[in-house]
Scaffold this motif. Structure first.
Motif, PDB file in Angstrom:
ATOM      1  N   GLY A  56       1.048  -1.101   0.317  1.00 41.44           N
ATOM      2  CA  GLY A  56      -0.201   0.507   0.303  1.00 41.44           C
ATOM      3  C   GLY A  56       0.577   1.515   0.339  1.00 41.44           C
ATOM      4  O   GLY A  56      -0.059   2.062   0.507  1.00 41.44           O
ATOM      5  N   ARG A  57       2.038   1.528   0.109  1.00 44.20           N
ATOM      6  CA  ARG A  57       3.037   2.054  -0.298  1.00 44.20           C
ATOM      7  C   ARG A  57       3.085   2.902  -1.690  1.00 44.20           C
ATOM      8  O   ARG A  57       3.177   1.591  -2.109  1.00 44.20           O
ATOM      9  N   LEU A  58       4.144   3.854  -1.597  1.00 48.30           N
ATOM     10  CA  LEU A  58       4.273   4.311  -3.222  1.00 48.30           C
ATOM     11  C   LEU A  58       5.805   3.559  -3.503  1.00 48.30           C
ATOM     12  O   LEU A  58       6.303   3.041  -2.299  1.00 48.30           O
ATOM     13  N   PRO A  59       6.322   3.274  -4.755  1.00 47.14           N
ATOM     14  CA  PRO A  59       7.887   2.542  -4.558  1.00 47.14           C
ATOM     15  C   PRO A  59       8.403   3.106  -4.626  1.00 47.14           C
ATOM     16  O   PRO A  59       9.775   2.305  -3.994  1.00 47.14           O
ATOM     17  N   ASP A  60       8.584   4.574  -3.807  1.00 48.36           N
ATOM     18  CA  ASP A  60       9.909   5.661  -3.028  1.00 48.36           C
ATOM     19  C   ASP A  60       9.471   4.958  -1.688  1.00 48.36           C
ATOM     20  O   ASP A  60      10.338   5.773  -0.642  1.00 48.36           O
ATOM     21  N   GLY A  61       8.534   4.395  -0.987  1.00 49.01           N
ATOM     22  CA  GLY A  61       8.126   4.159   0.352  1.00 49.01           C
ATOM     23  C   GLY A  61       7.553   5.054   0.321  1.00 49.01           C
ATOM     24  O   GLY A  61       7.108   4.317   1.885  1.00 49.01           O
TER      25      GLY A  61
ATOM     26  N   PRO B 148       3.922   6.684   1.869  1.00 49.31           N
ATOM     27  CA  PRO B 148       2.345   5.733   1.970  1.00 49.31           C
ATOM     28  C   PRO B 148       1.161   6.505   1.411  1.00 49.31           C
ATOM     29  O   PRO B 148       1.356   7.467   0.993  1.00 49.31           O
ATOM     30  N   LEU B 149       0.076   6.005   0.793  1.00 47.11           N
ATOM     31  CA  LEU B 149      -0.673   6.276  -0.310  1.00 47.11           C
ATOM     32  C   LEU B 149      -0.914   7.673   0.589  1.00 47.11           C
ATOM     33  O   LEU B 149      -1.451   8.521  -0.221  1.00 47.11           O
ATOM     34  N   GLY B 150      -1.931   7.832   1.796  1.00 47.45           N
ATOM     35  CA  GLY B 150      -2.435   8.490   2.675  1.00 47.45           C
ATOM     36  C   GLY B 150      -1.474  10.355   2.324  1.00 47.45           C
ATOM     37  O   GLY B 150      -1.656  11.376   2.219  1.00 47.45           O
ATOM     38  N   ARG B 151      -0.520   9.673   3.442  1.00 50.55           N
ATOM     39  CA  ARG B 151       0.523  10.480   2.643  1.00 50.55           C
ATOM     40  C   ARG B 151       1.021  11.303   1.459  1.00 50.55           C
ATOM     41  O   ARG B 151       1.170  12.497   2.039  1.00 50.55           O
ATOM     42  N   ALA B 152       0.778  10.644   0.642  1.00 50.45           N
ATOM     43  CA  ALA B 152       1.066  10.978  -1.063  1.00 50.45           C
ATOM     44  C   ALA B 152       0.243  11.288  -1.397  1.00 50.45           C
ATOM     45  O   ALA B 152       0.507  12.953  -1.654  1.00 50.45           O
ATOM     46  N   VAL B 153      -1.159  11.566  -0.589  1.00 49.50           N
ATOM     47  CA  VAL B 153      -1.806  12.779  -1.585  1.00 49.50           C
ATOM     48  C   VAL B 153      -2.021  13.667  -0.369  1.00 49.50           C
ATOM     49  O   VAL B 153      -2.249  14.848  -1.008  1.00 49.50           O
ATOM     50  N   GLU B 154      -1.749  13.642   0.975  1.00 49.11           N
ATOM     51  CA  GLU B 154      -1.676  15.102   1.903  1.00 49.11           C
ATOM     52  C   GLU B 154      -0.896  15.380   1.272  1.00 49.11           C
ATOM     53  O   GLU B 154      -0.935  17.316   1.040  1.00 49.11           O
ATOM     54  N   GLU B 155       0.297  15.475   1.036  1.00 49.38           N
ATOM     55  CA  GLU B 155       1.952  15.787   0.598  1.00 49.38           C
ATOM     56  C   GLU B 155       1.374  16.846  -0.875  1.00 49.38           C
ATOM     57  O   GLU B 155       2.147  17.763  -0.932  1.00 49.38           O
ATOM     58  N   THR B 156       1.131  15.879  -2.089  1.00 45.91           N
ATOM     59  CA  THR B 156       0.852  17.071  -2.580  1.00 45.91           C
ATOM     60  C   THR B 156      -0.331  17.855  -2.986  1.00 45.91           C
ATOM     61  O   THR B 156       0.097  18.923  -3.420  1.00 45.91           O
ATOM     62  N   GLU B 157      -1.278  17.645  -2.101  1.00 45.65           N
ATOM     63  CA  GLU B 157      -2.327  18.503  -1.327  1.00 45.65           C
ATOM     64  C   GLU B 157      -1.704  19.875  -1.201  1.00 45.65           C
ATOM     65  O   GLU B 157      -2.036  21.104  -1.428  1.00 45.65           O
ATOM     66  N   ALA B 158      -0.812  19.309  -0.109  1.00 45.26           N
ATOM     67  CA  ALA B 158      -0.302  20.849   0.685  1.00 45.26           C
ATOM     68  C   ALA B 158       0.971  21.541  -0.546  1.00 45.26           C
ATOM     69  O   ALA B 158       0.696  22.588   0.145  1.00 45.26           O
ATOM     70  N   GLN B 159       1.407  20.570  -1.106  1.00 46.09           N
ATOM     71  CA  GLN B 159       1.873  21.505  -1.611  1.00 46.09           C
ATOM     72  C   GLN B 159       1.734  21.639  -3.636  1.00 46.09           C
ATOM     73  O   GLN B 159       2.288  22.905  -4.081  1.00 46.09           O
ATOM     74  N   THR B 160       0.344  21.753  -3.469  1.00 49.53           N
ATOM     75  CA  THR B 160      -0.033  22.570  -4.524  1.00 49.53           C
ATOM     76  C   THR B 160      -1.659  22.918  -4.698  1.00 49.53           C
ATOM     77  O   THR B 160      -2.182  23.294  -5.230  1.00 49.53           O
ATOM     78  N   GLY B 161      -1.578  23.260  -3.449  1.00 51.46           N
ATOM     79  CA  GLY B 161      -2.791  24.511  -3.434  1.00 51.46           C
ATOM     80  C   GLY B 161      -4.030  23.462  -3.371  1.00 51.46           C
ATOM     81  O   GLY B 161      -5.259  24.297  -3.723  1.00 51.46           O
TER      82      GLY B 161
END
Length: 316
Positions: free
Chosen positions: A196-201, A203-216
């Motif tokens: 359930g983690r991206l290939p770079d390790g 976690p999926l939920g964190r990936a969405v949350e970090e992308t949201e934070a960096q793109t407004g």
């Protein structure tokens, strides 16, 4: 002309089916050789265009049968500068082919009978190998790279862009920023490993949350693709607010890992009926899930099984 660039129907809850595993269908069912796993060169020949037309029409017929809309994804996953160079295509060749791909889909939309709405998406793939974060880019580098292909789509009837099989947050952020500058709604589809983690390790939920934070929070929505539901179901079950931002699923038919799929010489088509049941369960977990299709190993049988299980739930 664009039809939905300013108001994507799936963002208002309209259910859209989409296609399945284009490249695996062409290789394993149609017997084609696709160097670099690229389907876009088929647009250059009459036989190739006929194969693509048949493929899309077969899937759109399922939407007609079930009374849903359809998302037409361009066969341009590999039609960016670095991958094009591998296949001997210059940027001017790629510009022409990407524009032609959207024109091809526009003709299919015009000829669609009984399917409404039909949304056209310019499809973007990772700069490197989607299964491995082997092209380490910063978000600005990813934005600069993907801005070229996105710019070509912006000049066409494309309603949106969809980047799939991305394996790092930085690349997802770059795509969203480039699309915003081009005036196109953007969707990012992250792939995950069996944990359930991206290939770079990440976690999926964190990936969405970090992308949201960096793109407004400017992405239209997010997707999960190129993984079996078993691989990301637990990540969804443990999720919270970010689950509302998952608007699409394009799962694999196979439970094999990415490494195993890379080595596979035969197609693992899984069980279409089982996959349909998996999607019905995912719809209960994801309140805004509106785009349903498949990825590696899936074909029209899987999309039909998904529609059979999910459309009644959508209408309830």
């Amino acid at each position: 002309m664009t039809s939905y660039r300013n108001k994507l129907p799936q963002c208002d809850g309209t259910l859209l089916l989409t296609d399945s595993g284009l490249e695996t269908t062409l290789i394993f069912h149609d017997g084609l050789d696709l160097p670099a796993f690229a389907a876009y060169p088929l647009l250059e020949t009459p036989r190739g265009r006929e194969l693509l037309s048949r493929y899309y029409r077969q899937h759109m017929a399922i939407a007609a049968d079930h009374g849903t809309g359809f998302l037409l994804e361009a066969p341009t996953w590999r039609a960016s500068r670095d991958w094009g160079a591998v296949l001997g295509h210059r940027p001017e060749d790629l510009a022409r082919i990407n524009r032609a791909a959207i024109g091809f889909l526009s003709d299919l939309r015009a000829a669609s009978c009984g399917v409404r709405p039909v949304v056209i998406s310019g499809n973007i793939g990772p700069r490197g190998d989607g299964y491995r974060p082997d092209t380490a880019m910063s978000a600005p580098e990813a934005e600069a790279y993907h801005a070229e292909q996105i710019g070509w789509f912006a000049e066409t009837d494309a309603d949106m862009v969809t980047a799939v099989t991305l394996s790092t947050v930085a690349e997802g952020v770059g795509v969203i920023r480039a699309a915003k500058k081009a005036g196109l709604p953007a969707v990012v589809g992250y792939t995950v490993e069996t944990d359930g983690r991206l290939p770079d390790g990440t976690p999926l939920g964190r990936a969405v949350e970090e992308t949201e934070a960096q793109t407004g929070e400017t992405a239209a929505y997010y997707m999960v693709n190129c993984a079996h539901p078993d691989h990301f179901r637990d990540a969804l079950a443990a999720g919270s607010g970010w689950l509302k931002r998952i608007g699409g699923i394009r799962a694999n038919a196979s439970r094999l890992s990415h490494a195993e799929l890379d080595e596979a010489e035969e197609l693992d088509a899984g069980n279409p009926e089982e996959l349909g049941r998996d999607y019905a369960a995912l719809r209960r977990m994801l309140p805004n899930l509106a785009v349903l299709g498949g990825c590696c190993g899936t074909d029209h049988r899987h999309v039909r099984a998904i529609a059979t299980r999910c459309v009644p739930a959508a209408a309830a």
